[in-house]
Design a protein around this motif. Structure first.
Motif, short mmCIF file in Angstrom:
data_model
loop_
_atom_site.label_atom_id
_atom_site.label_comp_id
_atom_site.label_asym_id
_atom_site.label_seq_id
_atom_site.Cartn_x
_atom_site.Cartn_y
_atom_site.Cartn_z
N THR B 265 1.23 -3.90 3.06
CA THR B 265 -0.12 -3.65 2.56
C THR B 265 -1.08 -3.87 3.73
OG1 THR B 265 0.47 -4.43 0.36
CG2 THR B 265 -1.88 -4.32 0.87
N TYR B 266 -1.97 -2.92 3.94
CA TYR B 266 -2.92 -3.05 5.06
C TYR B 266 -4.33 -2.94 4.50
CZ TYR B 266 -5.11 -2.32 9.59
OH TYR B 266 -5.91 -2.45 10.70
N GLN B 267 -5.09 -4.00 4.77
CA GLN B 267 -6.48 -4.04 4.33
C GLN B 267 -7.34 -3.36 5.38
OE1 GLN B 267 -6.97 -5.62 1.28
NE2 GLN B 267 -9.03 -4.73 1.29
N ILE B 268 -7.79 -2.16 5.09
CA ILE B 268 -8.53 -1.38 6.09
C ILE B 268 -9.89 -2.01 6.33
CG2 ILE B 268 -9.51 0.89 6.62
CD1 ILE B 268 -7.29 2.02 4.71
N ASN B 269 -10.60 -2.33 5.26
CA ASN B 269 -11.86 -3.07 5.35
C ASN B 269 -12.03 -3.83 4.04
OD1 ASN B 269 -12.89 -1.24 3.42
ND2 ASN B 269 -13.56 0.16 5.04
N ASP B 270 -13.22 -4.29 3.78
CA ASP B 270 -13.41 -5.13 2.60
C ASP B 270 -13.06 -4.41 1.30
OD1 ASP B 270 -14.15 -7.62 1.50
OD2 ASP B 270 -15.98 -6.67 0.73
N ASN B 271 -13.22 -3.09 1.31
CA ASN B 271 -12.99 -2.33 0.08
C ASN B 271 -11.67 -1.55 0.06
OD1 ASN B 271 -16.29 -2.08 0.54
ND2 ASN B 271 -15.65 -2.61 -1.56
N TRP B 272 -11.33 -1.01 1.17
CA TRP B 272 -10.18 -0.09 1.19
C TRP B 272 -8.89 -0.80 1.64
CZ3 TRP B 272 -10.23 4.79 -0.64
CH2 TRP B 272 -11.47 5.41 -0.82
N SER B 273 -7.84 -0.47 0.99
CA SER B 273 -6.53 -0.93 1.45
C SER B 273 -5.49 0.16 1.19
CB SER B 273 -6.12 -2.24 0.77
OG SER B 273 -5.85 -2.01 -0.59
N VAL B 274 -4.45 0.10 1.98
CA VAL B 274 -3.37 1.08 1.83
C VAL B 274 -2.05 0.33 1.79
CG1 VAL B 274 -3.17 1.42 4.35
CG2 VAL B 274 -2.44 3.23 2.78
N SER B 275 -1.12 0.84 1.06
CA SER B 275 0.19 0.18 0.97
C SER B 275 1.28 1.23 0.85
CB SER B 275 0.25 -0.74 -0.25
OG SER B 275 0.17 0.02 -1.44
N ALA B 276 2.47 0.84 1.17
CA ALA B 276 3.61 1.75 1.03
C ALA B 276 4.90 0.95 0.99
CB ALA B 276 3.65 2.77 2.17
N SER B 277 5.90 1.53 0.38
CA SER B 277 7.20 0.87 0.37
C SER B 277 8.30 1.91 0.29
CB SER B 277 7.30 -0.08 -0.83
OG SER B 277 7.31 0.65 -2.04
N ALA B 278 9.43 1.52 0.77
CA ALA B 278 10.65 2.33 0.63
C ALA B 278 11.71 1.42 0.02
CB ALA B 278 11.10 2.87 1.98
N LEU B 279 12.26 1.84 -1.10
CA LEU B 279 13.17 0.98 -1.85
C LEU B 279 14.59 1.55 -1.87
CD1 LEU B 279 10.89 0.39 -4.99
CD2 LEU B 279 10.91 -0.89 -2.83
N ASP B 280 15.52 0.65 -1.90
CA ASP B 280 16.94 1.03 -2.02
C ASP B 280 17.41 1.91 -0.86
OD1 ASP B 280 17.74 -0.38 -4.34
OD2 ASP B 280 16.66 1.06 -5.59
N ILE B 281 17.07 1.50 0.33
CA ILE B 281 17.63 2.18 1.51
C ILE B 281 19.01 1.55 1.72
CG2 ILE B 281 17.29 2.76 3.94
CD1 ILE B 281 14.32 1.93 3.51
N GLY B 282 20.01 2.19 1.23
CA GLY B 282 21.33 1.57 1.32
C GLY B 282 22.38 2.40 0.65
N ALA B 283 23.54 1.82 0.51
CA ALA B 283 24.67 2.57 -0.04
C ALA B 283 25.64 1.62 -0.72
CB ALA B 283 25.37 3.32 1.07
N ILE B 284 26.42 2.19 -1.62
CA ILE B 284 27.50 1.44 -2.25
C ILE B 284 28.82 2.03 -1.73
CG2 ILE B 284 28.62 0.86 -4.44
CD1 ILE B 284 25.87 1.17 -5.77
#
Lengths: 181, 470
Positions: B265-284
């Motif tokens: 999560t990146y807080q751009i300024n007092d009001n704006w923030s951006v976030s991202a995620s990548a889940l389950d990068i893997g294998a069985i």
């Protein structure tokens, strides 16, 4: 003010959850679902020559030739469940100057005849082969008899045969299976 | 066959794109939001999920048809409706279901301000694409489809039943950036997949030189079904024995896999923030109890060629039918394979852009790791993106949302989600902290709750946690 909004949102939320329902639907209709595919499948084919109607050793006529094949799928009650009608289509192309009689005898595993069909085949010539088409429609109670069979005996009878006879009798055939209730 | 049709149409509609938890993503008051973004903001010092109740998630849907489409009350015949839908739907339409139950979830902030969290959850995930051509073949037959090549490659389905053990950390790097990662160990109890298939079936009308009336041809068939955890179940007697066998694999008794979640999560300024995620990068890595089936080859069926052989008395003719069966098995063999295989997990991508506004007048709860980072707004609007990589390509969804902290103990988030299958997906989530107990509930497609049969998808998440702020 905020508490009122909160209360309102929660009330809406609760209403949506507790009034969720499934309506204007009738799942009993599932009983009425009927698969009605119409499946066309090749059946048997052959190509008989005049030599097949002569004994190869002493050249005496063989007036009737027979062959048998299993058709195991016919008495498969799972596969042919809901079978309503079967339409057999036989197409003979005859270049032998003789009429033929062709019988189709469907037998059960115990060799009991469960269904029988027959057709004459018109004579032709080498120059102008004659096509005879024969359609056998099986439905109603006869379907029950047909689907007890798991083999078919095909008999081809020629009224007379000689070494001078030339030509061939060709059969192509298919069956159309109509499924329903 | 009729039972299969009823089953498929019964599956649909009750359960959006499976696994999209647009309400939970970025909802920082709910500890389980960390499972959607390990780099999310942390508002508590510790949390403990109530065992078996901390996260219950049911999500599923069908992209092309609803229950109402088929079972609606009306005078027209249900078979006509099914026929219409089969032809309306595309081979990229799908049926999907996901279910998750969290067994354990916990987290705490360490002295060096790293928030550790971990837990165990059980997951079932299923997707099958609509095999349109095969549905037409089964429903209509081949008579009216001469020369039409039915695509066997439309068969595409996967299903997994597993336990996931996870442990992650979340670190606020500076005033603006929070990052997180989570290690996952997958213990697969049951798995199957049939993807990347190919081949066609066609019935062509023969010409005068053909052996018979038609030529039924399977061309270049290459169809594989891979299973793990199935072979040992096959000979078991009764549901109890099967359940015992499956559950015995929950604790690493089955096939093992590994994966990671990454997020920030990146807080751009007092009001704006951006976030991202990548889940389950893997294998069985499936190596135990593996049984796969591979059918491949080409064959043209002309029917049975009678030879009329000369036979002595009592002699049998040729076994035409058995020979035909043998020939088909020879030309299109179905190999049973016990070789292990690697199954990559479906990677999910979440991203969000948020504009927060309005300062809180409430008695501040502990914003333990985010003080002064702009996370204390009482309102926010934002946009979220979700994507999941499925066998036939990514499925994506976009969400607009409004978040409001209503009181010092209740927060709510309303979402409007658009995906390729619905333009009217409105969802609502509420998180309430009553004392140390946190309860949350989120559901989407609320506009369809008046008649769920109309919904092509419904998603529900709820759970209880104990939150400790001091």
């Amino acid at each position: 003010m905020i508490r009122s909004i909160a209360l309102g949102v929660l009330t809406i939320c609760a209403c949506l959850f507790f009034t969720a329902c499934i309506k204007n639907t009738d799942f009993d209709q599932a009983e009425n679902i009927v698969l009605t595919p119409v499946i066309d499948l090749d059946l048997i084919y052959f190509n008989l020559r005049t030599s097949d109607f002569l004994d190869s050793i002493n050249a005496t006529p063989i007036l009737t030739v027979r062959d048998t094949t299993q058709v195991k799928f016919l008495d498969d009650s799972t596969l042919l469940k809901n079978l309503e009608r079967v339409e057999f289509y036989f197409k003979f192309t005859n270049s032998i100057p003789r009429d033929f009689q062709v019988d189709f005898q469907f037998l059960s595993e115990m060799n009991d005849t469960t269904y029988f069909a027959e057709t004459p085949v018109d004579q032709g010539t080498l120059a102008i082969p004659v096509i005879t088409e024969f359609i056998e429609n099986v439905e109603g109670d006869a379907i029950g008899q047909l689907t007890q069979a798991n083999k078919v005996v095909v008999s081809v009878t020629i009224p007379a045969s000689s070494e001078n006879l030339d030509g061939s009798l060709n059969l192509k055939s298919k069956a159309t299976y109509f499924f329903g209730n | 066959m009729r039972n299969i049709v009823v089953y498929i149409f019964s599956l649909m509609g009750f359960f959006a794109i499976s696994q999209n938890k647009q309400i939970l993503y970025g909802f920082d008051e709910i500890p389980q939001s960390l499972l959607l973004n390990p780099g999310g903001r942390i508002l508590q010092k510790k949390h403990y999920g109530i065992p078996f109740l901390s996260h219950i998630h049911v999500n599923g849907g069908s992209s092309g048809v609803s229950v109402y489409d088929i079972f609606k009350d009306g005078n027209n015949d249900i078979n006509d409706r099914i026929t219409r839908k089969i032809f309306e739907m595309k081979n990229t339409d799908f049926f999907t279901a996901t279910q998750q139950i969290e067994l354990i979830n916990f987290g705490w902030v360490s002295k060096n301000k790293i928030y550790f969290s971990g837990g165990i959850y059980q997951e079932f995930d299923f997707i099958t694409y609509f095999p349109r051509d095969l549905a037409i073949l089964a429903w209509e037959g081949n008579r009216d489809y001469l020369n039409y090549e039915f695509d066997l490659g439309e068969v595409s389905t996967t299903g997994d039943f597993m336990t996931v053990y996870h442990f992650g950390l979340n670190k606020k790097i500076n005033d603006k950036l929070t990052v997180g990662a989570r290690l996952k160990l997958y213990s697969s109890m049951f798995s199957f997949r049939s993807v990347n298939n190919s081949g066609t079936f066609v019935t062509r009308l023969g010409d005068e030189n053909s052996e018979n009336i038609y030529e039924h041809t399977v061309e270049n068939a290459d169809v594989t079904v891979e299973t793990a955890g199935y072979a040992s179940l096959r000979d078991m007697d009764g549901a109890g024995e099967v359940a015992k066998n499956i559950l015995g694999k929950a604790l690493f008794g089955g096939n093992i896999g590994v994966g990671v979640d990454l997020g920030f999560t990146y807080q751009i300024n007092d009001n704006w923030s951006v976030s991202a995620s990548a889940l389950d990068i893997g294998a069985i890595f499936h190596s135990k109890d593996v049984e796969s089936y591979h059918a491949h080859g080409s064959y043209t069926l002309d029917g049975i060629n009678l030879i009329f052989p000369s036979l002595a008395d009592g002699e049998s003719t040729f076994p035409y039918y058995t020979d035909l069966e043998d020939e088909i098995e020879r030309e299109i063999p179905i190999d049973t394979i016990h070789k292990g295989y690697t199954q990559f997990r479906p990677v999910k991508i979440n991203a969000g852009l948020v504009y927060g506004f309005g300062r809180s007048n409430f008695s501040e709860a502990c914003d333990c790791l985010n003080m002064g980072s702009g996370g204390s707004h009482i309102q926010a609007v934002g946009f979220q993106f979700y994507g999941i990589f499925r066998p036939k390509g990514p499925q994506v969804a976009g969400t607009l949302y409004y978040y409001r902290r209503l009181t010092d103990f209740i927060s709510a988030k309303a979402t409007y989600t658009v995906d390729p299958f619905s333009f009217y997906n409105v969802g609502l989530g509420v998180s309430a902290n009553i004392g140390k107990i946190n309860f949350y509930l989120g559901a989407d497609n609320l506009l369809k709750y008046g008649n769920l049969a109309n919904a092509k998808s419904v998603s529900l998440q709820l759970g209880f946690n104990i939150i400790i702020d001091d």
